[in-house]
Design an enzyme around this catalytic site. Structure first.
Site, PDB file in Angstrom:
ATOM      1  N   ARG A  47       0.825  -1.223   0.000  1.00 10.69           N
ATOM      2  CA  ARG A  47       0.000   0.000   0.000  1.00 10.69           C
ATOM      3  C   ARG A  47       0.852   1.262   0.000  1.00 10.69           C
ATOM      4  NH1 ARG A  47      -5.355  -0.754   2.182  1.00 10.69           N
ATOM      5  NH2 ARG A  47      -6.103  -2.641   1.178  1.00 10.69           N
ATOM      6  N   ARG A  51      -2.942   6.633   0.689  1.00 11.38           N
ATOM      7  CA  ARG A  51      -3.312   7.945   1.207  1.00 11.38           C
ATOM      8  C   ARG A  51      -2.293   8.588   2.126  1.00 11.38           C
ATOM      9  NH1 ARG A  51      -8.926   5.595   2.889  1.00 11.38           N
ATOM     10  NH2 ARG A  51      -7.534   3.805   2.853  1.00 11.38           N
ATOM     11  N   ARG A  60      -6.370  11.875  -6.039  1.00 12.75           N
ATOM     12  CA  ARG A  60      -7.700  11.368  -5.694  1.00 12.75           C
ATOM     13  C   ARG A  60      -8.752  12.463  -5.569  1.00 12.75           C
ATOM     14  NH1 ARG A  60     -10.659   9.140  -4.728  1.00 12.75           N
ATOM     15  NH2 ARG A  60     -10.918   7.805  -2.920  1.00 12.75           N
ATOM     16  N   ASP A  96      -6.144  -3.013  -7.492  1.00 14.56           N
ATOM     17  CA  ASP A  96      -6.796  -3.548  -6.294  1.00 14.56           C
ATOM     18  C   ASP A  96      -7.083  -5.022  -6.516  1.00 14.56           C
ATOM     19  OD1 ASP A  96      -8.054  -2.514  -3.616  1.00 14.56           O
ATOM     20  OD2 ASP A  96      -9.449  -3.992  -4.422  1.00 14.56           O
ATOM     21  N   TYR A 173     -14.651 -11.632   0.153  1.00 12.86           N
ATOM     22  CA  TYR A 173     -15.407 -10.468  -0.336  1.00 12.86           C
ATOM     23  C   TYR A 173     -16.606 -10.897  -1.175  1.00 12.86           C
ATOM     24  CZ  TYR A 173     -11.854  -7.279   1.371  1.00 12.86           C
ATOM     25  OH  TYR A 173     -11.011  -6.562   2.189  1.00 12.86           O
TER      26      TYR A 173
HETATM   27  O1  CP3 Z   1       0.393  -1.552  -2.457  1.00 13.46           O
HETATM   28  C1  CP3 Z   1       0.093  -0.669  -3.287  1.00 13.46           C
HETATM   29  O2  CP3 Z   1       0.506   0.522  -3.193  1.00 13.46           O
HETATM   30  C2  CP3 Z   1      -0.708  -1.076  -4.484  1.00 13.46           C
HETATM   31  C3  CP3 Z   1      -2.071  -0.836  -4.390  1.00 13.46           C
HETATM   32  C4  CP3 Z   1      -3.023  -1.735  -3.639  1.00 13.46           C
HETATM   33  C5  CP3 Z   1      -4.320  -1.274  -3.339  1.00 13.46           C
HETATM   34  N1  CP3 Z   1      -5.038  -2.311  -2.835  1.00 13.46           N
HETATM   35  C6  CP3 Z   1      -4.781   0.104  -3.581  1.00 13.46           C
HETATM   36  C7  CP3 Z   1      -5.904   0.607  -2.788  1.00 13.46           C
HETATM   37  C8  CP3 Z   1      -2.951  -3.080  -3.241  1.00 13.46           C
HETATM   38  C9  CP3 Z   1      -1.780  -4.022  -3.281  1.00 13.46           C
HETATM   39  C10 CP3 Z   1      -4.241  -3.420  -2.747  1.00 13.46           C
HETATM   40  C11 CP3 Z   1      -4.605  -4.789  -2.291  1.00 13.46           C
HETATM   41  C12 CP3 Z   1      -5.818  -4.971  -1.491  1.00 13.46           C
HETATM   42  N2  CP3 Z   1      -7.035  -4.399  -1.654  1.00 13.46           N
HETATM   43  C13 CP3 Z   1      -5.902  -5.899  -0.431  1.00 13.46           C
HETATM   44  C14 CP3 Z   1      -4.790  -6.799   0.017  1.00 13.46           C
HETATM   45  C15 CP3 Z   1      -3.808  -6.087   0.842  1.00 13.46           C
HETATM   46  C16 CP3 Z   1      -4.170  -5.859   2.271  1.00 13.46           C
HETATM   47  O3  CP3 Z   1      -4.040  -4.710   2.716  1.00 13.46           O
HETATM   48  O4  CP3 Z   1      -4.542  -6.833   2.953  1.00 13.46           O
HETATM   49  C17 CP3 Z   1      -7.211  -5.834   0.068  1.00 13.46           C
HETATM   50  C18 CP3 Z   1      -7.752  -6.619   1.232  1.00 13.46           C
HETATM   51  C19 CP3 Z   1      -7.928  -4.900  -0.726  1.00 13.46           C
HETATM   52  C20 CP3 Z   1      -9.356  -4.505  -0.606  1.00 13.46           C
HETATM   53  C21 CP3 Z   1      -9.450  -3.047  -0.331  1.00 13.46           C
HETATM   54  N3  CP3 Z   1      -9.381  -2.075  -1.300  1.00 13.46           N
HETATM   55  C22 CP3 Z   1      -9.528  -2.381   0.928  1.00 13.46           C
HETATM   56  C23 CP3 Z   1      -9.614  -3.064   2.262  1.00 13.46           C
HETATM   57  C24 CP3 Z   1      -9.484  -1.000   0.674  1.00 13.46           C
HETATM   58  C25 CP3 Z   1      -9.388   0.148   1.679  1.00 13.46           C
HETATM   59  C26 CP3 Z   1     -10.650   0.841   1.955  1.00 13.46           C
HETATM   60  C27 CP3 Z   1     -10.377   2.157   2.702  1.00 13.46           C
HETATM   61  O5  CP3 Z   1     -10.771   3.205   2.185  1.00 13.46           O
HETATM   62  O6  CP3 Z   1      -9.764   2.125   3.778  1.00 13.46           O
HETATM   63  C28 CP3 Z   1      -9.411  -0.834  -0.722  1.00 13.46           C
HETATM   64  C29 CP3 Z   1      -9.309   0.422  -1.448  1.00 13.46           C
HETATM   65  C30 CP3 Z   1      -7.915   0.794  -1.838  1.00 13.46           C
HETATM   66  N4  CP3 Z   1      -7.089  -0.031  -2.558  1.00 13.46           N
HETATM   67  C31 CP3 Z   1      -7.246   2.022  -1.599  1.00 13.46           C
HETATM   68  C32 CP3 Z   1      -5.978   1.918  -2.204  1.00 13.46           C
HETATM   69  C33 CP3 Z   1      -4.922   2.971  -2.299  1.00 13.46           C
HETATM   70  C34 CP3 Z   1      -7.824   3.239  -0.880  1.00 13.46           C
HETATM   71  C35 CP3 Z   1      -8.851   3.844  -1.810  1.00 13.46           C
HETATM   72  C36 CP3 Z   1      -8.812   5.332  -1.883  1.00 13.46           C
HETATM   73  O7  CP3 Z   1      -7.873   5.912  -2.480  1.00 13.46           O
HETATM   74  O8  CP3 Z   1      -9.767   5.934  -1.376  1.00 13.46           O
END
Ligand code: CP3
Length: 379
Positions: A47, A51, A60, A96, A173
């Site tokens: 990640r 943010r 964003r 994602d 999910y």
């Molecule tokens: O690592 C990186 O920088 C690459 C990007 C990445 C994202 N999601 C971007 C993202 C990766 C590798 C993921 C994987 C992901 N997504 C996982 C596995 C990793 C982990 O943390 O266990 C999971 C479970 C998800 C599902 C998911 N997508 C979640 C739980 C969320 C967060 C929701 C929140 O707002 O807190 C997302 C959204 C997401 N994916 C964001 C990002 C940068 C935030 C969205 C935003 O910009 O508002």
């Protein structure tokens, strides 16, 4: 298209034969991923493009999350942000784990501070049968195009890392419909309707294999399988309902690119995880790294494992934690430094920049030689 290892380093050869040229971020990451010696310990963060970065938050404000992820130029830009700012050795594609659902015919959205939401979760035999398994280039062309763009942009600066959600975490999910603490509906389906569970896992496994193979063909030089919620299972359930599918994925990738197997809360499953066939295992902070490595097996690499919340603390605490991780890795080839889970959005970006420099300096200065016997770090 050739894979990672086919793209020749302009610096030192990845196999470590050329001792005269300095290593680059890319060659150091790929060498560690193949358990070869490196000049300093490579580092990246899960990640890392999120943010915690002001430049990501600015992006964003102009585009929603899925627009960024599905527009190759924007996804490539977001991927490069942490490489520029933190100096990490790997660039993880901005995407994602939910994106492959596009091709399966399952609509979803990403809600801020909630995560993925599926309005019509997959719970019946008819739902599972309706899931499509199609070609990944057709299902997610934007992912492959972003990788192709990045391959040209990155050069030697950082290795290009692709990823996928693992079948179990995707099933969480799909069945639950949104994030949950215990994923009770998912586990009820797994235990209560095992035949249906296996059909769902089989389809997800086929999708994940195609998705990761297509990423490697498009330029991903290593791939990480995210099984984030695996810690919900105990050893017998993991063996019966998940492990055969994970094995199939790593076996299908069969050396095309180094593989990293990520999960959290899985101290009870480490030996089984070690038997799933990945090149490296990514562990969280709930076990000391040396103990985790011994249990997984020293014939595999390891990634981790600083507590993701520790980087919210003052620098002295972060430094002590990072030193401890490096000491436990003992300079053994095959360690990639990371947090135990993704960066929390409130993490100060400056701490992460400082942490990358610290890991590089501390592992390099204690190194002595980067070949031969393991470096004895910080003892
Ligand atoms: O690592 C990186 O920088 C690459 C990007 C990445 C994202 N999601 C971007 C993202 C990766 C590798 C993921 C994987 C992901 N997504 C996982 C596995 C990793 C982990 O943390 O266990 C999971 C479970 C998800 C599902 C998911 N997508 C979640 C739980 C969320 C967060 C929701 C929140 O707002 O807190 C997302 C959204 C997401 N994916 C964001 C990002 C940068 C935030 C969205 C935003 O910009 O508002």
């Amino acid at each position: 298209m050739t894979t990672s290892i086919g793209r020749q380093a302009t610096g030192r050869a990845i196999g470590g034969e050329d001792d005269t040229a300095p290593m680059t971020g890319r060659s150091r990451f790929l060498a560690a991923a193949q358990r070869q010696p490196t000049d300093v310990t490579p580092v990246w963060f899960m990640r890392q493009a999120g943010r915690c970065l002001p430049e990501y938050r600015a992006l964003r404000e102009r585009y929603d999350f899925l627009t960024v992820a599905k527009t190759p130029e924007l996804a490539a830009e977001a991927t490069l942000m942490p490489v520029r700012r933190f100096g990490v050795d790997a660039a993880v594609l901005f995407a994602d784990i939910m994106l492959p659902l596009d091709g399966m015919g399952v609509p979803f959205r990403i809600e801020p501070n909630v995560g993925p939401v599926i309005d019509h979760p997959i719970r019946t035999a008819a739902d599972v049968d309706a899931l499509r398994v199609i070609d990944a280039e057709e299902a997610t062309p934007y992912v492959m195009n972003a990788l192709r763009l990045l391959q040209g942009e990155l050069g030697e600066r950082a290795a290009l890392l692709g990823f996928s959600g693992a079948p179990f975490t995707l099933a969480c999910y799909l069945v639950e419909g949104r994030s949950s603490r215990e994923y009770p509906r998912t586990k009820a389906l797994m235990y209560g309707e095992p035949e249906l569970w296996h059909r769902l896992m089989d389809k997800l496994t086929q999708v994940v294999i195609r998705y990761l193979q297509a990423q490697v063909a498009a330029g991903a030089e290593a791939v990480q399988l995210f099984d984030s919620w695996l810690g919900l299972l105990g050893p017998p359930a993991y063996d019966a309902y998940v492990l055969p599918y994970t094995r199939r994925i790593f076996s299908a990738l069969g050396g095309a690119a180094p593989t990293i197997h990520f999960s959290t809360g899985t101290a009870a499953l480490l030996e089984q995880i070690g038997s799933a066939g990945s090149d490296l295992v990514s562990v969280d902070w709930r076990l000391p790294l040396d103990e985790a490595w011994a249990r997984i097996g020293l014939d595999q690499g390891i990634q981790g494992n600083l507590d993701s919340s520790l980087v919210l603390a003052p620098w002295e605490a972060v430094e002590a934690g990072a030193k401890d991780v490096l000491r436990r890795a003992g300079g053994r080839p095959g360690h990639i430094f990371n947090l135990g889970h993704g960066i929390l959005p409130q993490t100060p970006a400056e701490t992460l920049t400082r942490l990358v420099a610290f890991v590089h300096d501390a592992s390099g200065s204690a190194a002595g030689a980067d070949d031969g016997p393991p470096r004895q770090l910080l003892r």
